[in-house]
Design a protein around this motif. Structure first.
Motif, short mmCIF file in Angstrom:
data_model
loop_
_atom_site.label_atom_id
_atom_site.label_comp_id
_atom_site.label_asym_id
_atom_site.label_seq_id
_atom_site.Cartn_x
_atom_site.Cartn_y
_atom_site.Cartn_z
N ASP A 186 0.85 -1.19 0.00
CA ASP A 186 0.00 0.00 0.00
C ASP A 186 0.88 1.24 0.00
OD1 ASP A 186 -1.85 2.04 0.48
OD2 ASP A 186 -3.11 0.74 1.71
N LEU A 187 0.71 2.10 -1.02
CA LEU A 187 1.52 3.31 -1.13
C LEU A 187 0.91 4.50 -0.40
CD1 LEU A 187 2.63 2.97 -4.87
CD2 LEU A 187 3.88 2.35 -2.82
N TYR A 273 -16.58 5.23 -4.84
CA TYR A 273 -15.40 4.41 -5.05
C TYR A 273 -14.30 4.86 -4.08
CZ TYR A 273 -17.12 2.31 -9.36
OH TYR A 273 -17.84 1.58 -10.28
N LYS A 274 -13.52 3.91 -3.63
CA LYS A 274 -12.36 4.23 -2.80
C LYS A 274 -11.14 4.27 -3.73
CE LYS A 274 -12.19 2.85 1.41
NZ LYS A 274 -12.11 4.17 2.11
N PHE A 275 -10.58 5.45 -3.92
CA PHE A 275 -9.39 5.59 -4.76
C PHE A 275 -8.17 5.20 -3.93
CE2 PHE A 275 -11.49 9.27 -7.34
CZ PHE A 275 -12.34 8.36 -7.94
N ARG A 276 -7.48 4.16 -4.40
CA ARG A 276 -6.35 3.62 -3.63
C ARG A 276 -5.10 3.57 -4.48
NH1 ARG A 276 -9.62 -1.31 -0.65
NH2 ARG A 276 -10.01 -0.23 1.33
N SER A 277 -3.97 3.37 -3.80
CA SER A 277 -2.67 3.22 -4.47
C SER A 277 -2.01 1.97 -3.93
CB SER A 277 -1.80 4.45 -4.20
OG SER A 277 -1.66 4.65 -2.80
N ARG A 278 -2.09 0.90 -4.71
CA ARG A 278 -1.52 -0.38 -4.28
C ARG A 278 -0.80 -1.04 -5.44
NH1 ARG A 278 -6.15 -3.36 -0.51
NH2 ARG A 278 -6.05 -1.89 1.24
N ILE A 279 0.20 -1.83 -5.08
CA ILE A 279 0.93 -2.56 -6.10
C ILE A 279 1.32 -3.91 -5.52
CG2 ILE A 279 3.18 -1.59 -5.45
CD1 ILE A 279 3.78 -1.45 -8.51
#
Length: 533
Positions: A186-187, A273-279
């Motif tokens: 999770d960024l 929507y939940k805007f997320r930053s994941r990789i």
């Protein structure tokens, strides 16, 4: 039921990424099966933007004419403060290196319908909708998927499917990723936004920016086209609000009221929507690989969510082709994560940085932000990231190796057309000046032919043995970077370039080494068979 036939590739997920990969591999002649949890395509909009690079991919897939009906070229992307003063302008209408404007707005259900028709028209592609994955395993030679029919005729039926490779393109909640035990990284971006799609009534002209971010701390808001005939608004959830506060239709029309009313437009859908930053920590486990939202999630402020997934499919397709043909070893797949992940992480971080500019709900912080932008203290956005690792020439000139290759019109045999239309997809040795093949020995010529590399010489005047650079883009690029030759990969990225013809053997040798070419005895080939005239 046990399916005794071993597929070349099984794809889990039938959104745009899974559809694109199925079409690409199917047209290469591979036996492909796609499995999708839902019986029907999702009918509502999600993504609305794709860039020039993705448009070039779709053109290569022969979709240009159909796409023109469901998309439109982008306008200038503007960011405003609460008083509608321009903070940022990004000209998405400008000419790109891919031969066309930088970006396009489209309607995703219409795009998916096009891709669906294309995939189902390929005899060696099977599309199974209404099937879910129960389990996944692999050995040294194959993968095994345990499937169950959950919708449609035959619900409850089970099936075991074997494939040489499995691609998980099954979204953010990917069961393939979970079955592999691959963890998210999770960024740190996490914001709730209400996304609203509507269709203005015939003849209604809306007084809104064509593409804009209203960076108003009272309610950060996005306004964009949703493809021809549609519009989208996105509203950030404020700190004092709950998700439930934004769910009612009454609240939606209240937020839209400065621009549009129930009398002037029809509501298509709305959702929070939940805007997320994941990789994902890694995108490969043996014969199983991830693509699209199964591998990465990002805020939408750069419009790169779907684009990034299509890049995954485009990158995977040529790697799988070379491995399945036996031209390259499976090691070619091993640098998929190495290559794609840094580029994706850079895109995610840029999207987060843009989001942090937009998602400011504190008036004082917003005023400080505005002052910096309006006074010119904020540097311009960095260029779109290329490839820094993986299959790139490590000793190449700075800024060339790993960059996206240019595209333009050339003249060949008295016919003017785009380069891609003239030559199709593959590896290319592009050069100016003397014939680059003269510097290669028979061994390298044989390896170039084994890899399918074609030599194309470019000139300004169409001299014998060359293609005329009608666009002028190629010569401009070569001159600006002091190049004599470049090696172009099948996904349009440059493996590398050199400044003199004497360096070409080292460039070619490096590609043949790094691509994991199987150096089995093969017939030596003449230069004429390698060259394209």
């Amino acid at each position: 039921m046990n399916n005794n036939k071993i597929l070349d590739v099984a794809i889990v997920g039938y959104g745009p990424v899974g559809q694109t990969l199925a079409i690409l591999l199917g047209r290469m002649g591979y036996n492909v099966a796609v499995y999708e949890r839902w019986q029907a395509l999702y009918p509502l909009p999600r993504a609305v933007f794709h860039d020039h690079e993705i448009r070039r991919v779709f053109r290569m897939m022969g979709l240009e004419n159909e796409l023109e009906k469901v998309s439109q070229p982008s306008a200038c992307y503007q960011w405003f403060n609460a008083d509608w003063k321009v903070l940022v302008e990004i000209d998405w209408s400008a000419e790109s290196i891919s031969d066309g404007p930088f970006g396009y707005l489209f309607n995703q259900p219409s795009l998916e319908a096009i891709l669906d028709r294309q995939a189902k028209a390929i005899g060696n592609v099977q599309v199974h909708q209404g099937w879910e994955v129960l389990g996944l395993s692999q050995n040294d030679a194959t993968c095994e998927l345990n499937m169950r029919k959950v919708e449609g005729d035959g619900a409850g039926e089970t099936r075991t499917v074997q494939a040489k490779y499995v691609i998980g393109a099954d979204g953010a909640n990917s069961i393939v990723r979970r079955e592999c035990g691959i963890e998210w990284h999770d960024l740190g971006f996490d914001e709730d936004w209400l996304v609203v799609d509507l269709q203005p009534n015939a003849g209604v002209e809306l007084d809104v920016p064509d593409i804009g971010q209203w960076c108003n701390p009272a309610r950060p808001t996005t306004m964009v086209p949703g493809g021809p005939g549609y519009r989208r608004w996105e509203f950030m959830r404020l700190p004092h609000e709950s998700v439930e506060d934004l769910q009612s239709t009454e609240k939606v029309w209240q937020l839209l009221s400065p621009w549009v009313t129930p009398e002037t437009a029809s509501l298509v859908r709305h959702a929070v929507y939940k805007f997320r930053s994941r990789i994902a920590e890694h995108w490969q486990q043996g014969r199983i690989l991830l693509a699209g939202d199964a591998a990465h999630l990002m805020p939408p402020f750069m419009g790169q969510g779907m684009c990034s997934g299509i890049r995954d499919a485009w990158n995977l397709s040529w790697r799988l082709d070379l491995v399945l043909k036996g031209i390259c070893s499976e090691e070619l797949l091993n640098n998929y994560t190495t290559e794609r992940k840094p580029q994706i992480q850079a895109v995610i971080e840029a999207s987060m940085a843009m989001g942090k500019v937009v998602c400011v709900a504190d008036p004082q912080a917003a005023a400080e932000r505005d002052a910096k932008f309006l006074s010119g203290q904020v540097p311009p956005l960095p260029p779109f990231p290329g490839l820094e690792q993986g299959l790139v020439f490590k000793t190449a000139k700075a800024g060339v190796s790993g960059s996206l290759g240019i595209h333009g019109a050339i003249e060949r045999n008295d016919k003017v057309e785009r380069f891609d239309d003239a030559f199709g997809r593959g590896f290319f040795l592009l050069s100016i000046g003397e014939d680059p093949l003269q510097s290669l020995d028979e061994k390298l010529l044989g390896e170039l032919n084994q890899l399918g590399v074609r030599s194309v010489r470019l000139s300004k005047d169409g001299a014998p043995g060359t293609c005329r650079d009608v666009s002028g883009k190629y010569h401009q690029f070569f001159e600006e970077n002091q190049l004599q030759a470049v090696l172009v990969r099948p996904d349009f990225y440059l493996y590398g370039g050199v400044s003199t013809h004497s360096e070409i053997p080292a460039l070619v040798q490096s590609l043949c080494d790094e691509v994991s070419l199987k150096r089995e005895p093969c017939a030596q080939l003449s230069q004429a068979k390698v060259a394209v005239r």
